[in-house]
Design an enzyme around this catalytic site. Structure first.
Site, PDB file in Angstrom:
ATOM      1  N   CYS A  88       0.877  -1.193  -0.046  1.00  0.00           N
ATOM      2  CA  CYS A  88      -0.004  -0.062  -0.193  1.00  0.00           C
ATOM      3  C   CYS A  88       0.833   1.328  -0.183  1.00  0.00           C
ATOM      4  O   CYS A  88       0.899   1.978   1.030  1.00  0.00           O
ATOM      5  CB  CYS A  88      -0.875  -0.157   1.186  1.00  0.00           C
ATOM      6  SG  CYS A  88      -1.919  -1.429   1.107  1.00  0.00           S
ATOM      7  N   GLU A  89       1.385   1.543  -1.094  1.00  0.00           N
ATOM      8  CA  GLU A  89       2.373   2.562  -1.261  1.00  0.00           C
ATOM      9  C   GLU A  89       2.839   2.917  -2.762  1.00  0.00           C
ATOM     10  O   GLU A  89       3.127   1.716  -3.278  1.00  0.00           O
ATOM     11  CB  GLU A  89       3.720   2.254  -0.411  1.00  0.00           C
ATOM     12  CG  GLU A  89       4.892   2.899  -0.553  1.00  0.00           C
ATOM     13  CD  GLU A  89       4.951   4.080   0.036  1.00  0.00           C
ATOM     14  OE1 GLU A  89       5.354   4.913  -0.388  1.00  0.00           O
ATOM     15  OE2 GLU A  89       4.819   4.075   1.542  1.00  0.00           O
TER      16      GLU A  89
END
Ligand SMILES: *Cc1c(COP(=O)(O)O)cnc(C)c1O
Length: 463
Positions: free
Chosen positions: A391-392
């Site tokens: 999640c980046e």
């Protein structure tokens, strides 16, 4: 890194950011020997093998992502360093690049010594049978416990990194009734980058004691006075992923200058000089690393010449390659999950790992290459960015590369030269399970570091 901003292939000419691969390689199925471990090859049916084992079989047996390590290549590289430096020098493998008990045993077999920089690395080394006197202990803030353990087991040297540590190690050694062999790490004012170096008077960094302003000379003065210490030499490590030997030249000149001052002031010729590690490897076809024998010849000549000039006996040299030994020996095998073409930009290829198994791209803007390894393809090249599942948005494994346009979910792709600083820097971000390291040799594969499990994660969570 080294790529120049050549015009892009015709399809992408005006949209590519700087640093993209200048053009697709002539043959996407070709494996560049420079970036792949020595036994990696593509069989007649198109599947890539390492150590004689097909990656498709390895994926089935061990899952993906996985680090596949070519044991033959590792041993050959370790041996090449050992042979290149000969009996009058020592090669310390830098354990932080990648350490496991199997690796320690290979190093021991091949006659190398080992650098550690934490209690954990020391324990791993000792538990695999590395004799303590072949271990060097590094770090800018070793704990009292770490120092006590290192002194008690009798490590071959502790590399002192600060004035406090000189006193701390001396006291601990004395209280244990020992005299500890030590080197002092100095900073010589050389900033080494991949393809250039900068010589400066000062160095703005946390490691070492500056040569500038007489601090290193003062450190030597203090170390020589303390009964718990046997000062055997001076240590310098100038950077990493270095191709240009001239940084080492300046460093050796300055270290020998200090040895000369020490001789003049104290009448003592320190018997050892350590020039650190940092030698570069090929991450992409654009990199041209040197062979260990060239590096050994260059470093030995530099030190001998400087010592002759200073009328000093040539000290025993040691070096500390990490990346240059383990880096090229492993690749990361991923399965392609989703493929997202962005019109006029590039295609995002998502794999089942990412920044948790390779943080170097996000951390250092490192460059990697990638290949389709479960089959060949005659499809046209497509500009891709290989990204992970985290999640980046900075979760990038390979910034810009080409893969065949018929790439599909389920294909296996591999990123070469991930042996160093990938598993050792791996994290559990998003509670990812860190991948296994599988050593392959002569048609056989065995897990040397197993894949983490959800039970491993929950075991630490004791709330
Ligand atoms: C990191 C480090 C090394 C190894 O560096 P590589 O780039 O992996 O060769 C050697 N010596 C010291 C002191 C280090 O900190």
């Amino acid at each position: 890194m080294s790529r120049s901003a050549h015009p892009a292939g015709p399809r992408h000419a005006d949209v590519l950011p700087e640093g993209h691969p200048s053009a697709p390689p002539a043959d996407l199925n070709h494996l560049d020997r420079k970036v792949w471990a020595s036994t990696v090859t593509r069989t007649a049916d198109g599947v890539v093998t390492v150590g004689g084992v097909e990656v498709t079989r390895l994926a089935e047996e061990f899952g993906t992502p996985a680090y596949l390590l070519d044991e033959t290549d590792f041993r050959e590289r370790a041996r090449a360093w050992r042979t290149a430096f000969g009996a009058d020098a020592d090669v310390f493998y830098a354990g932080k690049a990648f350490l496991s008990r199997a690796v320690v045993r290979w190093l021991h077999d091949e006659g190398l010594n080992l650098d550690v920089c934490s209690g954990g690395e020391l324990t791993t080394a000792l538990s695999a049978g590395m004799p303590a006197d072949r271990i060097a202990f590094h770090g800018n803030n070793k704990s009292v416990e770490e120092i006590e353990t290192a002194v008690r087991v009798g490590v071959g040297r502790i590399v002192l990194d600060s004035f406090q540590e000189i006193v701390r190690v001396a006291h601990i050694a004395q209280s244990l009734g020992k005299r500890q062999r030590v080197q002092i790490r100095i900073t010589v004012g050389v900033e080494a980058h991949t393809h250039e170096f900068i010589a400066t008077a000062h160095e703005d960094q946390k490691f070492g004691i500056p040569l500038a302003g007489g601090q290193a000379a003062e450190a030597v003065r203090r170390a020589l006075q303390l009964d718990g210490l046997e000062l055997v030499g001076i240590h310098s490590h100038i950077g990493s992923q270095i191709f240009d030997m001239s940084g080492f030249e300046v460093a050796a000149h300055r270290v020998v200058g200090l040895l000369k001052d020490v001789r003049d002031e104290h009448g003592v010729e320190l018997p050892e000089i350590d020039l650190g590690g940092g030698l570069g490897i090929a991450y992409t076809s654009a990199d041209d690393p040197r062979e260990p024998h060239e590096i050994a010849k260059a470093l030995t000549e530099i030190v001998s010449r400087e010592c002759e000039r200073a009328k000093l006996r040539t000290p025993r040299i040691s070096v500390e390659p990490g990346r240059a030994i383990v880096g090229p020996t492993a690749f990361t095998l991923y399965e392609v999950g989703t493929i997202k073409p962005l019109d006029g930009l590039r295609t995002y290829v998502s794999v089942d790992g990412g920044m948790s198994d390779n943080i170097r791209t996000a951390l250092y803007d490192a460059e990697y290459s990638v290949a389709l390894v479960s089959r060949t393809s005659e499809a046209a090249p497509m500009l891709v960015r290989v990204v992970g599942k985290h999640c980046e948005s900075g979760d990038i494994v390979v910034k810009d590369a080409f893969l065949p346009a018929d790439l599909a979910p389920g294909d296996l792709i591999a990123v070469p030269a991930t042996g160093a600083y990938c598993r050792s820097m791996a994290s559990n971000y998003n509670h990812a399970l860190r991948p296994p390291v599988v050593a392959v040799r002569d048609g056989e594969a065995r897990v040397i570091v197993r894949r983490e499990t959800e039970e491993d994660l929950l075991r630490l969570d004791v709330g």
